[in-house]
Write a protein that holds these residues in place. Structure first.
Motif, PDB file in Angstrom:
ATOM      1  N   GLN A 150       0.845  -1.193   0.000  1.00 14.15           N
ATOM      2  CA  GLN A 150       0.000   0.000   0.000  1.00 14.15           C
ATOM      3  C   GLN A 150       0.875   1.234   0.000  1.00 14.15           C
ATOM      4  OE1 GLN A 150      -2.591  -0.597   3.429  1.00 14.15           O
ATOM      5  NE2 GLN A 150      -4.196  -1.336   2.071  1.00 14.15           N
ATOM      6  N   LEU A 151       0.465   2.219  -0.802  1.00 13.11           N
ATOM      7  CA  LEU A 151       1.184   3.482  -0.894  1.00 13.11           C
ATOM      8  C   LEU A 151       0.255   4.608  -0.473  1.00 13.11           C
ATOM      9  CD1 LEU A 151       2.845   2.993  -4.401  1.00 13.11           C
ATOM     10  CD2 LEU A 151       3.855   2.547  -2.162  1.00 13.11           C
ATOM     11  N   GLN A 152       0.761   5.497   0.357  1.00  9.26           N
ATOM     12  CA  GLN A 152      -0.027   6.624   0.855  1.00  9.26           C
ATOM     13  C   GLN A 152       0.710   7.918   0.532  1.00  9.26           C
ATOM     14  OE1 GLN A 152      -3.088   6.434   2.549  1.00  9.26           O
ATOM     15  NE2 GLN A 152      -3.151   8.658   2.376  1.00  9.26           N
ATOM     16  N   ALA A 153       0.169   8.680  -0.416  1.00 12.30           N
ATOM     17  CA  ALA A 153       0.766   9.961  -0.784  1.00 12.30           C
ATOM     18  C   ALA A 153       0.147  11.086   0.036  1.00 12.30           C
ATOM     19  CB  ALA A 153       0.553  10.227  -2.271  1.00 12.30           C
ATOM     20  N   SER A 154       0.972  12.044   0.417  1.00  8.70           N
ATOM     21  CA  SER A 154       0.481  13.177   1.198  1.00  8.70           C
ATOM     22  C   SER A 154       1.393  14.381   0.963  1.00  8.70           C
ATOM     23  CB  SER A 154       0.449  12.835   2.685  1.00  8.70           C
ATOM     24  OG  SER A 154       1.754  12.542   3.156  1.00  8.70           O
TER      25      SER A 154
ATOM     26  N   ALA B 169       4.395   7.117   1.708  1.00  4.29           N
ATOM     27  CA  ALA B 169       4.666   6.103   2.715  1.00  4.29           C
ATOM     28  C   ALA B 169       4.188   4.756   2.189  1.00  4.29           C
ATOM     29  CB  ALA B 169       3.957   6.444   4.014  1.00  4.29           C
ATOM     30  N   ALA B 170       5.049   3.750   2.292  1.00  2.00           N
ATOM     31  CA  ALA B 170       4.745   2.449   1.712  1.00  2.00           C
ATOM     32  C   ALA B 170       4.796   1.349   2.751  1.00  2.00           C
ATOM     33  CB  ALA B 170       5.736   2.141   0.591  1.00  2.00           C
TER      34      ALA B 170
ATOM     35  N   THR C 119       9.638   5.466   3.313  1.00  2.00           N
ATOM     36  CA  THR C 119       9.060   6.684   2.754  1.00  2.00           C
ATOM     37  C   THR C 119       9.960   7.273   1.676  1.00  2.00           C
ATOM     38  OG1 THR C 119       7.940   7.187   4.835  1.00  2.00           O
ATOM     39  CG2 THR C 119       8.167   8.992   3.274  1.00  2.00           C
ATOM     40  N   VAL C 120       9.328   7.747   0.616  1.00  2.00           N
ATOM     41  CA  VAL C 120      10.002   8.505  -0.432  1.00  2.00           C
ATOM     42  C   VAL C 120       9.442   9.918  -0.423  1.00  2.00           C
ATOM     43  CG1 VAL C 120      10.200   8.778  -2.939  1.00  2.00           C
ATOM     44  CG2 VAL C 120      10.603   6.554  -1.891  1.00  2.00           C
ATOM     45  N   TYR C 121      10.326  10.875  -0.619  1.00  2.00           N
ATOM     46  CA  TYR C 121       9.941  12.281  -0.602  1.00  2.00           C
ATOM     47  C   TYR C 121      10.173  12.908  -1.967  1.00  2.00           C
ATOM     48  CZ  TYR C 121      10.467  11.422   4.389  1.00  2.00           C
ATOM     49  OH  TYR C 121      10.369  10.899   5.645  1.00  2.00           O
ATOM     50  N   LEU C 122       9.364  13.917  -2.261  1.00  2.00           N
ATOM     51  CA  LEU C 122       9.583  14.734  -3.453  1.00  2.00           C
ATOM     52  C   LEU C 122       9.577  16.186  -3.001  1.00  2.00           C
ATOM     53  CD1 LEU C 122       9.948  14.711  -6.556  1.00  2.00           C
ATOM     54  CD2 LEU C 122       7.486  15.187  -6.714  1.00  2.00           C
TER      55      LEU C 122
END
Length: 126
Positions: free
Chosen positions: A2-6, A22-23, A76-79
């Motif tokens: 599951q991936l949660q973008a915010s 967040a994965a 978590t990956v950030y942009l």
């Protein structure tokens, strides 16, 4: 997985935002994670991607303004998006290649990703 973008929001041109993805998944460190975006009436387009080893890939339209990074301890990956422009307005989605095989030649292809987050809206006013 599951991936949660915010992290999206309404900002003015020139402002900055940081998106988070967040994965779930015990092998997150092996995933290729990418950000795509879709503006109204337009096709989904690749923005940036990061490999399991930290290699970074960017669309020409965001090079020098956006930075992708990852924290494997937090799954978590950030942009980080600086110098935002009205044309950056879109829904931003994160996506995962769970086999970690995509590279600079293939990371742009949305069809290659296995899981997608729900999207977060970024609106840049002029």
């Amino acid at each position: 997985v599951q991936l949660q973008a915010s992290g999206g929001g309404l900002v003015q041109a020139g402002d900055s935002l940081r998106l988070s993805c967040a994965a779930s998944g015990r092998t997150f460190s092996g995933y290729v994670i990418a950000w795509f975006r879709q503006a109204p009436g337009k096709e989904r387009e690749f923005v940036a991607g990061i490999s399991s080893s930290g290699g970074q890939y960017y669309a020409d339209s965001v090079k020098g303004r956006f930075t992708i990074s990852r924290d494997n301890a937090k799954n978590t990956v950030y942009l980080r998006m600086n110098s935002l422009k009205p044309e950056d307005t879109a829904v931003y989605y994160c996506a995962a290649d769970i086999y970690g095989v995509l590279d600079s030649d293939s990371a742009w292809n949305a069809d290659e990703y296995h899981y997608w987050g729900q999207g977060t809206q970024v609106t840049v006013s002029s």
